[in-house]
Design a protein around this motif. Structure first.
Motif, PDB file in Angstrom:
ATOM      1  N   ALA A  40       0.849  -1.180   0.000  1.00 21.61           N
ATOM      2  CA  ALA A  40       0.000   0.000   0.000  1.00 21.61           C
ATOM      3  C   ALA A  40       0.890   1.238   0.000  1.00 21.61           C
ATOM      4  O   ALA A  40       2.042   1.182   0.451  1.00 21.61           O
ATOM      5  N   PRO A  41       0.374   2.351  -0.492  1.00 28.13           N
ATOM      6  CA  PRO A  41       1.171   3.589  -0.518  1.00 28.13           C
ATOM      7  C   PRO A  41       1.685   3.945   0.866  1.00 28.13           C
ATOM      8  O   PRO A  41       0.934   3.958   1.841  1.00 28.13           O
ATOM      9  N   GLY A  42       2.983   4.194   0.945  1.00 29.30           N
ATOM     10  CA  GLY A  42       3.577   4.588   2.211  1.00 29.30           C
ATOM     11  C   GLY A  42       3.820   3.459   3.192  1.00 29.30           C
ATOM     12  O   GLY A  42       4.252   3.707   4.319  1.00 29.30           O
ATOM     13  N   LYS A  43       3.539   2.238   2.769  1.00 24.99           N
ATOM     14  CA  LYS A  43       3.724   1.097   3.666  1.00 24.99           C
ATOM     15  C   LYS A  43       4.706   0.106   3.064  1.00 24.99           C
ATOM     16  O   LYS A  43       4.973   0.108   1.868  1.00 24.99           O
ATOM     17  N   GLU A  44       5.232  -0.736   3.929  1.00 24.33           N
ATOM     18  CA  GLU A  44       6.133  -1.778   3.465  1.00 24.33           C
ATOM     19  C   GLU A  44       5.359  -2.894   2.768  1.00 24.33           C
ATOM     20  O   GLU A  44       4.192  -3.127   3.045  1.00 24.33           O
ATOM     21  N   ARG A  45       6.063  -3.569   1.899  1.00 24.44           N
ATOM     22  CA  ARG A  45       5.469  -4.720   1.229  1.00 24.44           C
ATOM     23  C   ARG A  45       5.239  -5.837   2.247  1.00 24.44           C
ATOM     24  O   ARG A  45       6.080  -6.076   3.111  1.00 24.44           O
ATOM     25  N   GLU A  46       4.099  -6.493   2.151  1.00 25.55           N
ATOM     26  CA  GLU A  46       3.785  -7.559   3.096  1.00 25.55           C
ATOM     27  C   GLU A  46       3.327  -8.807   2.363  1.00 25.55           C
ATOM     28  O   GLU A  46       2.674  -8.724   1.324  1.00 25.55           O
ATOM     29  N   GLY A  47       3.674  -9.942   2.924  1.00 19.87           N
ATOM     30  CA  GLY A  47       3.246 -11.198   2.353  1.00 19.87           C
ATOM     31  C   GLY A  47       1.794 -11.472   2.671  1.00 19.87           C
ATOM     32  O   GLY A  47       1.341 -11.224   3.786  1.00 19.87           O
ATOM     33  N   VAL A  48       1.075 -11.973   1.682  1.00 17.87           N
ATOM     34  CA  VAL A  48      -0.349 -12.250   1.826  1.00 17.87           C
ATOM     35  C   VAL A  48      -0.593 -13.758   1.891  1.00 17.87           C
ATOM     36  O   VAL A  48      -1.289 -14.245   2.777  1.00 17.87           O
ATOM     37  N   SER A  49      -0.002 -14.480   0.937  1.00 13.49           N
ATOM     38  CA  SER A  49      -0.217 -15.925   0.895  1.00 13.49           C
ATOM     39  C   SER A  49       0.876 -16.581   0.075  1.00 13.49           C
ATOM     40  O   SER A  49       1.484 -15.941  -0.785  1.00 13.49           O
ATOM     41  N   CYS A  50       1.097 -17.841   0.356  1.00 13.93           N
ATOM     42  CA  CYS A  50       2.100 -18.619  -0.367  1.00 13.93           C
ATOM     43  C   CYS A  50       1.560 -20.024  -0.615  1.00 13.93           C
ATOM     44  O   CYS A  50       0.898 -20.600   0.258  1.00 13.93           O
ATOM     45  N   ILE A  51       1.849 -20.542  -1.808  1.00 15.15           N
ATOM     46  CA  ILE A  51       1.556 -21.945  -2.086  1.00 15.15           C
ATOM     47  C   ILE A  51       2.893 -22.638  -2.332  1.00 15.15           C
ATOM     48  O   ILE A  51       3.680 -22.208  -3.180  1.00 15.15           O
ATOM     49  N   LYS A  52       3.157 -23.643  -1.547  1.00 12.54           N
ATOM     50  CA  LYS A  52       4.441 -24.304  -1.616  1.00 12.54           C
ATOM     51  C   LYS A  52       4.547 -25.189  -2.849  1.00 12.54           C
ATOM     52  O   LYS A  52       3.538 -25.647  -3.400  1.00 12.54           O
ATOM     53  N   SER A  53       5.750 -25.456  -3.241  1.00 14.58           N
ATOM     54  CA  SER A  53       5.978 -26.326  -4.382  1.00 14.58           C
ATOM     55  C   SER A  53       5.514 -27.752  -4.085  1.00 14.58           C
ATOM     56  O   SER A  53       5.426 -28.157  -2.920  1.00 14.58           O
ATOM     57  N   ASN A  54       5.212 -28.467  -5.151  1.00 11.44           N
ATOM     58  CA  ASN A  54       4.891 -29.896  -5.065  1.00 11.44           C
ATOM     59  C   ASN A  54       3.762 -30.198  -4.073  1.00 11.44           C
ATOM     60  O   ASN A  54       3.797 -31.217  -3.372  1.00 11.44           O
ATOM     61  N   ASP A  55       2.767 -29.312  -4.046  1.00 11.67           N
ATOM     62  CA  ASP A  55       1.563 -29.523  -3.235  1.00 11.67           C
ATOM     63  C   ASP A  55       1.872 -29.779  -1.763  1.00 11.67           C
ATOM     64  O   ASP A  55       1.228 -30.611  -1.113  1.00 11.67           O
ATOM     65  N   ARG A  56       2.821 -29.042  -1.227  1.00 16.95           N
ATOM     66  CA  ARG A  56       3.186 -29.227   0.172  1.00 16.95           C
ATOM     67  C   ARG A  56       2.405 -28.337   1.117  1.00 16.95           C
ATOM     68  O   ARG A  56       2.676 -28.317   2.316  1.00 16.95           O
ATOM     69  N   GLY A  57       1.446 -27.570   0.570  1.00 20.40           N
ATOM     70  CA  GLY A  57       0.585 -26.795   1.444  1.00 20.40           C
ATOM     71  C   GLY A  57       0.579 -25.314   1.126  1.00 20.40           C
ATOM     72  O   GLY A  57       1.219 -24.853   0.176  1.00 20.40           O
TER      73      GLY A  57
END
Length: 122
Positions: A40-57
């Motif tokens: 967001a403007p003026g804010k640091e980048r933040e992680g929202v979601s991740c999908i792991k490789s090889n269907d690990r979750g």
């Protein structure tokens, strides 16, 4: 050549939904961890979601848990982020990122897209 191209952003009212896409070329998404970040403007980048490789979750930030769903279509070499019940605080530029070894919500990923803008009005 590795490319990540995001799309699907736009302007939506609070409570609405958007589905972001991250189309990947240059490697097979199945074997990489792919994450969505936002800034967001003026804010640091933040992680929202991740999908792991090889269907690990999957991993979700607290702010996304229960509202967002990350998924992968290996045939289309694409990762999606379905965002429901959007709030004004979800506004920002959304980026997808990929890495062969790293996963999670910290931003030390090797490959990044250019981003797509999401604006949620109140």
């Amino acid at each position: 050549q590795v490319r990540l191209v995001e799309s699907g952003g736009g302007l939506v009212q609070a409570g609405g939904s958007l589905r972001l896409s991250c189309v990947v070329s240059g490697f097979t998404v199945e074997f990489y961890s792919i994450a969505w970040f936002r800034q967001a403007p003026g804010k640091e980048r933040e992680g929202v979601s991740c999908i792991k490789s090889n269907d690990r979750g999957t991993v979700y930030a607290d702010s996304a848990q229960g509202r967002f769903t990350i998924s992968r279509d290996n045939d289309k070499n694409t990762v999606f982020l379905q965002m429901n019940s959007l709030k004004p605080e979800d506004t920002g530029t959304y980026f997808c990122a990929a890495d062969l070894w790293h996963w999670g919500l910290k931003d030390n990923y090797d490959y990044w897209g250019q981003g797509t803008q999401v604006t949620v009005s109140s």
